[in-house]
Design an enzyme around this catalytic site. Structure first.
Site, PDB file in Angstrom:
ATOM      1  N   GLU A   1       0.847  -1.205   0.000  1.00  0.00           N
ATOM      2  CA  GLU A   1       0.000   0.000   0.000  1.00  0.00           C
ATOM      3  C   GLU A   1       0.875   1.244   0.000  1.00  0.00           C
ATOM      4  O   GLU A   1       1.843   1.318   0.775  1.00  0.00           O
ATOM      5  CB  GLU A   1      -0.854  -0.037   1.287  1.00  0.00           C
ATOM      6  CG  GLU A   1      -1.867   1.067   1.408  1.00  0.00           C
ATOM      7  CD  GLU A   1      -2.647   0.973   2.734  1.00  0.00           C
ATOM      8  OE1 GLU A   1      -2.038   0.600   3.758  1.00  0.00           O
ATOM      9  OE2 GLU A   1      -3.850   1.285   2.726  1.00  0.00           O
TER      10      GLU A   1
ATOM     11  N   HIS B   1       2.379   4.617   1.027  1.00  0.00           N
ATOM     12  CA  HIS B   1       2.470   5.265   2.351  1.00  0.00           C
ATOM     13  C   HIS B   1       3.089   6.648   2.228  1.00  0.00           C
ATOM     14  O   HIS B   1       3.870   7.062   3.075  1.00  0.00           O
ATOM     15  CB  HIS B   1       3.282   4.392   3.318  1.00  0.00           C
ATOM     16  CG  HIS B   1       2.452   3.338   3.995  1.00  0.00           C
ATOM     17  ND1 HIS B   1       1.983   2.223   3.338  1.00  0.00           N
ATOM     18  CD2 HIS B   1       1.980   3.227   5.268  1.00  0.00           C
ATOM     19  CE1 HIS B   1       1.273   1.481   4.178  1.00  0.00           C
ATOM     20  NE2 HIS B   1       1.251   2.066   5.355  1.00  0.00           N
TER      21      HIS B   1
ATOM     22  N   ASP C   1       3.272  -2.018   6.243  1.00  0.00           N
ATOM     23  CA  ASP C   1       2.207  -2.821   6.868  1.00  0.00           C
ATOM     24  C   ASP C   1       2.596  -4.287   6.997  1.00  0.00           C
ATOM     25  O   ASP C   1       2.001  -5.019   7.807  1.00  0.00           O
ATOM     26  CB  ASP C   1       0.900  -2.705   6.063  1.00  0.00           C
ATOM     27  CG  ASP C   1       0.270  -1.328   6.196  1.00  0.00           C
ATOM     28  OD1 ASP C   1       0.877  -0.436   6.805  1.00  0.00           O
ATOM     29  OD2 ASP C   1      -0.847  -1.147   5.664  1.00  0.00           O
TER      30      ASP C   1
ATOM     31  N   HIS D   1      -2.294  -4.009   8.950  1.00  0.00           N
ATOM     32  CA  HIS D   1      -3.065  -3.207   7.972  1.00  0.00           C
ATOM     33  C   HIS D   1      -4.515  -3.189   8.437  1.00  0.00           C
ATOM     34  O   HIS D   1      -5.198  -4.220   8.444  1.00  0.00           O
ATOM     35  CB  HIS D   1      -2.915  -3.852   6.592  1.00  0.00           C
ATOM     36  CG  HIS D   1      -3.745  -3.265   5.499  1.00  0.00           C
ATOM     37  ND1 HIS D   1      -3.569  -1.976   5.040  1.00  0.00           N
ATOM     38  CD2 HIS D   1      -4.735  -3.798   4.731  1.00  0.00           C
ATOM     39  CE1 HIS D   1      -4.430  -1.746   4.049  1.00  0.00           C
ATOM     40  NE2 HIS D   1      -5.146  -2.831   3.855  1.00  0.00           N
TER      41      HIS D   1
ATOM     42  N   GLU E   1      -7.444  -2.441   7.418  1.00  0.00           N
ATOM     43  CA  GLU E   1      -8.592  -2.951   6.660  1.00  0.00           C
ATOM     44  C   GLU E   1      -8.699  -4.476   6.669  1.00  0.00           C
ATOM     45  O   GLU E   1      -9.721  -5.042   6.274  1.00  0.00           O
ATOM     46  CB  GLU E   1      -8.524  -2.445   5.211  1.00  0.00           C
ATOM     47  CG  GLU E   1      -8.787  -0.948   5.053  1.00  0.00           C
ATOM     48  CD  GLU E   1      -7.550  -0.080   5.283  1.00  0.00           C
ATOM     49  OE1 GLU E   1      -6.560  -0.552   5.895  1.00  0.00           O
ATOM     50  OE2 GLU E   1      -7.573   1.079   4.852  1.00  0.00           O
TER      51      GLU E   1
ATOM     52  N   HIS F   1      -2.243   6.654   9.015  1.00  0.00           N
ATOM     53  CA  HIS F   1      -1.664   6.070   7.796  1.00  0.00           C
ATOM     54  C   HIS F   1      -0.513   6.932   7.250  1.00  0.00           C
ATOM     55  O   HIS F   1      -0.742   8.069   6.846  1.00  0.00           O
ATOM     56  CB  HIS F   1      -2.749   5.907   6.730  1.00  0.00           C
ATOM     57  CG  HIS F   1      -2.227   5.386   5.440  1.00  0.00           C
ATOM     58  ND1 HIS F   1      -1.801   4.087   5.286  1.00  0.00           N
ATOM     59  CD2 HIS F   1      -2.001   6.001   4.257  1.00  0.00           C
ATOM     60  CE1 HIS F   1      -1.361   3.924   4.052  1.00  0.00           C
ATOM     61  NE2 HIS F   1      -1.466   5.065   3.418  1.00  0.00           N
TER      62      HIS F   1
ATOM     63  N   GLU G   1       3.844   4.757  12.128  1.00  0.00           N
ATOM     64  CA  GLU G   1       4.497   3.886  11.141  1.00  0.00           C
ATOM     65  C   GLU G   1       5.866   4.429  10.742  1.00  0.00           C
ATOM     66  O   GLU G   1       6.823   3.664  10.575  1.00  0.00           O
ATOM     67  CB  GLU G   1       3.613   3.748   9.892  1.00  0.00           C
ATOM     68  CG  GLU G   1       2.359   2.925  10.147  1.00  0.00           C
ATOM     69  CD  GLU G   1       1.520   2.763   8.898  1.00  0.00           C
ATOM     70  OE1 GLU G   1       1.103   1.628   8.618  1.00  0.00           O
ATOM     71  OE2 GLU G   1       1.253   3.759   8.190  1.00  0.00           O
TER      72      GLU G   1
HETATM   73 ZN    ZN Z   1       0.301   1.347   7.049  1.00  0.00          ZN
HETATM   74 MN    MN Z   2      -2.469  -0.036   5.742  1.00  0.00          MN
END
Ligand code: ZN
Ligand code: MN
Length: 265
Positions: free
Chosen positions: A34, A36, A45, A120, A122, A177, A182
């Site tokens: 994904e 970032h 993630d 992650h 989701e 996010h 992170e």
């Molecule tokens: Zn992430």
């Molecule tokens: Mn994510």
């Protein structure tokens, strides 16, 4: 020398001994590919739960399975959205089936204690669905003592740590996010994958209390990040990593002991 914990690096007799004779838990990191933002690689993630898994495994005597490196579709209000380039996702049922298949394979080897370590947001309910399907099918096969723990590593960042990491105020995990959490962890664990000279400095994204499909691209900040990581640092990353590893190690010992005690009653 630290004991090897990565399953793929073990010869099968050693793996069999540790799963069957020592009843070691198997930890499965699960993440996503994904975007970032402009300052960071697309794999935090999966790298972050992977690093947490290895440290936890060394602490409690567990094994680490290869990570599931793809996840469920990025949502606009938690990951910027699945319309963004680089973000590469699975359909929900594919993810659930993948989790189910892997769990049933480890059960076939004799493993009875598993933990999915999620990186992650989701993924959560599709992972839960895979766990539920696996447990149901294993019951049909007469296996009743298979136990799975599911957790997301950031849920182990306690209030004290949040106050230290976000002295200016905590924006909430949903807009983290590509943010301070992170980015700090990546600066601690994989600094060559972060370029702080490209870090976005915009305010945290704010969204209405509903979703629209297909996503309205203008809702997502142009950076792809939902908050700024300008305040990230390797020191914060070290603190976050430690609190997650300690908290998860404790939680797993508790959860697996509770099961042992319950089956004695
Ligand atoms: Zn992430
Ligand atoms: Mn994510």
């Amino acid at each position: 020398m630290e004991k090897r914990v990565v399953i793929g690096e073990l010869a099968s007799p050693e793996y069999m001994r540790r799963v069957k004779d020592e009843a070691q838990p198997i930890l499965i990191p699960i993440g996503a590919l994904e975007q970032h933002g402009p300052h960071m690689s697309m794999n935090p993630d999966v790298l972050l739960p992977g690093a947490v898994a290895v440290a936890v495994a060394q602490q409690i005597g567990a094994l680490v399975a290869p990570a599931i490196a793809y996840g469920y579709k990025s949502q606009q209000k938690s990951g910027g959205g699945n319309h963004l380039c680089g973000t590469t996702s699975l359909d929900g049922h594919t993810l659930s089936s993948t989790v189910k298949d892997i769990l049933k394979e480890f059960a076939r080897h004799g493993a009875r204690k598993i933990c999915l370590i999620n990186g992650h947001f989701e993924n959560s309910m599709f992972v839960v669905e895979g766990i539920d399907l696996a447990i149901r099918e294993l019951r049909w096969e007469g296996i009743h003592d298979f136990q799975v723990v599911m957790l997301s590593y950031w849920d182990f960042v306690n209030e004290d740590t949040i106050a230290r990491i976000y002295p200016e105020g905590f924006p909430g995990w949903a807009v983290e996010h590509g943010g301070v959490l992170e980015t700090s962890l990546m600066l601690h664990l994989h600094p060559h994958l972060v370029d702080m000279s490209c870090v976005p400095t915009h305010a945290a994204a704010s969204f209405p209390p509903y979703d629209v499909f297909p996503a309205i691209p203008e809702w997502t900040p142009a950076s792809g990040c939902l908050s700024s990581a300008a305040a990230a640092s390797a020191e914060k990353g070290a603190l976050l990593f430690d609190v997650c590893v300690q908290g998860i190690s404790r939680a797993l010992s508790e959860a697996y002991d509770a099961r042992v005690n319950a089956s004695r009653d």
